[in-house]
Design an enzyme around this catalytic site. Structure first.
Site, short mmCIF file in Angstrom:
data_model
loop_
_atom_site.label_atom_id
_atom_site.label_comp_id
_atom_site.label_asym_id
_atom_site.label_seq_id
_atom_site.Cartn_x
_atom_site.Cartn_y
_atom_site.Cartn_z
N HIS A 29 -14.51 -11.15 -15.43
CA HIS A 29 -13.86 -10.74 -16.67
C HIS A 29 -13.25 -9.35 -16.51
O HIS A 29 -13.96 -8.35 -16.45
CB HIS A 29 -14.90 -10.74 -17.80
CG HIS A 29 -14.34 -10.45 -19.14
ND1 HIS A 29 -14.73 -9.35 -19.89
CD2 HIS A 29 -13.44 -11.12 -19.89
CE1 HIS A 29 -14.09 -9.37 -21.05
NE2 HIS A 29 -13.31 -10.42 -21.07
N GLU A 56 -10.13 -13.01 -14.11
CA GLU A 56 -9.54 -13.12 -15.44
C GLU A 56 -8.77 -11.84 -15.71
O GLU A 56 -9.32 -10.74 -15.56
CB GLU A 56 -10.63 -13.33 -16.49
CG GLU A 56 -10.11 -13.52 -17.91
CD GLU A 56 -9.98 -12.22 -18.70
OE1 GLU A 56 -9.34 -12.23 -19.77
OE2 GLU A 56 -10.51 -11.17 -18.24
N ASP A 58 -5.71 -9.79 -18.34
CA ASP A 58 -4.96 -9.74 -19.59
C ASP A 58 -3.60 -9.13 -19.30
O ASP A 58 -3.51 -8.14 -18.56
CB ASP A 58 -5.67 -8.86 -20.62
CG ASP A 58 -7.08 -9.33 -20.93
OD1 ASP A 58 -7.24 -10.53 -21.17
OD2 ASP A 58 -8.01 -8.50 -20.92
N HIS A 71 -6.03 -4.58 -21.40
CA HIS A 71 -6.62 -5.35 -22.50
C HIS A 71 -6.15 -4.90 -23.87
O HIS A 71 -5.65 -5.69 -24.67
CB HIS A 71 -8.15 -5.29 -22.45
CG HIS A 71 -8.79 -6.03 -23.58
ND1 HIS A 71 -9.12 -5.42 -24.79
CD2 HIS A 71 -9.13 -7.33 -23.73
CE1 HIS A 71 -9.64 -6.30 -25.60
NE2 HIS A 71 -9.67 -7.48 -24.98
N GLU A 139 -4.54 -14.29 -19.29
CA GLU A 139 -4.52 -14.29 -20.76
C GLU A 139 -3.27 -13.56 -21.24
O GLU A 139 -3.04 -12.40 -20.87
CB GLU A 139 -5.76 -13.63 -21.34
CG GLU A 139 -5.72 -13.62 -22.86
CD GLU A 139 -6.90 -12.93 -23.53
OE1 GLU A 139 -6.76 -12.57 -24.72
OE2 GLU A 139 -7.93 -12.73 -22.87
#
Length: 313
Positions: A29, A56, A58, A71, A139
């Site tokens: 993450h 992962e 962003d 993020h 994401e």
């Protein structure tokens, strides 16, 4: 608790690549973000060293159309800058310190402080040079002032890197980078579905807490007056994301761990219907065991090394 030895049956070649004792894939993450500043080169490199099967990330779009791994919508929490990330240029972001807030001194093997801000292109170069198969979970951060230009730019960068829309893969010699797309915004996923395979789309959602509403209101004027409306909009987005999973408009469900604990029947039903589950942020061994016991196939965590070691025992 007894953990099954059965591999994850996403497809035959994938299951063969998973260690026999591990049923759930581990995604880092924002990288190994418990150890190093999130979304930095150091965090990503450490996650790969620790055996994470996926990263992962962003993505935000900058004022000059660049994709940065970041993020928050604003700069204050994780940099020495101020203002909105979307209002800055990549050159301006490169000049900011994105790591001292968490790790004043970085190991030299993870690059200099000036090398820690990462773009999508930087991440693609990193995973393509990993020397093994890697999964990349992207994401798309909304709301974005640039609308679906965020998705368009992401796909353009991926295509330039050799991404195949039909398989959502980038082939690098004997190794493969498998790309999936995630968002809390159902409209983003519907937009991506015109080009991206359904099984590579993941609807993100979580329980809407009062603290979440307060955080959203912190960016608005007249917050007290619009609180009920903001809460209703956030809860409606969760319902729409759930509907994408139930209606098989996306192939993956991405609930938060708090939601997953309280909606075990839904998780089992989705798995039984053929959906993949990617639960975030699974940071305790107890939660990891619970999710694996429920049949969840993918875990996103701030502690990838810890989960890889635990699930591989």
């Amino acid at each position: 608790m007894i953990i099954s030895l059965q591999p994850v049956p996403e497809d035959l070649e994938d299951s063969a690549a998973i260690p026999r004792r591990r049923r759930a894939r581990v995604f880092a993450h924002r990288g190994a973000s418990a150890l190093f500043p999130e979304h930095t080169r150091a965090a990503y490199l450490r996650a790969l060293e620790d055996g994470a099967e996926g990263l992962e990330i962003d993505l935000h779009l900058t004022r000059d159309g660049e994709l940065v791994c970041f993020h928050d919508a604003t700069l204050e929490r994780t940099t020495d800058g101020t203002g909105a990330a979307a209002d800055t240029t990549l050159a301006q972001l490169r000049r900011l310190d994105v790591s001292s807030w968490k790790t004043p001194r970085l190991p030299a093997c993870y690059g200099t402080r000036a090398q820690q801000l990462m773009t999508l292109q930087d991440v693609l170069e990193l995973v393509c040079a990993a020397g093994r198969d890697v999964r990349l979970a992207i994401e798309l951060k909304h709301p974005s002032p640039y609308g679906h230009a965020l998705e368009d730019r992401t796909l353009k960068v991926l295509l330039a890197a050799g991404w195949d829309p039909e398989t959502s893969r980038i082939e690098v010699g004997d190794h493969t980078v498998r790309v999936s797309f995630m968002s809390f915004d159902p409209a983003s996923l519907r937009y991506l579905s015109e080009l991206v395979p359904t099984d590579k789309l993941c609807a993100l959602f979580a329980r809407v807490e009062e603290a979440d509403i307060s955080a959203r209101l912190a960016r608005l004027r007249f917050s007290a007056a619009v609180r009920p409306l903001v809460g209703a909009v956030m809860r409606r987005a969760v319902k729409e994301s759930e509907a994408l999973v139930w209606n098989r408009q996306v192939g993956m469900a991405g609930p938060g761990i708090s939601y997953a604990r309280q909606h075990r029947a839904e998780l089992k039903a989705w798995i039984a219907r053929g959906s993949r589950l990617r639960v975030w942020t699974v940071d305790t061994l107890a939660d990891a065991d619970l999710m694996v016991d429920l049949g969840v196939q993918e875990l996103t965590t701030n502690h990838p090394g810890r989960l890889v070691q635990h699930l591989s025992r």
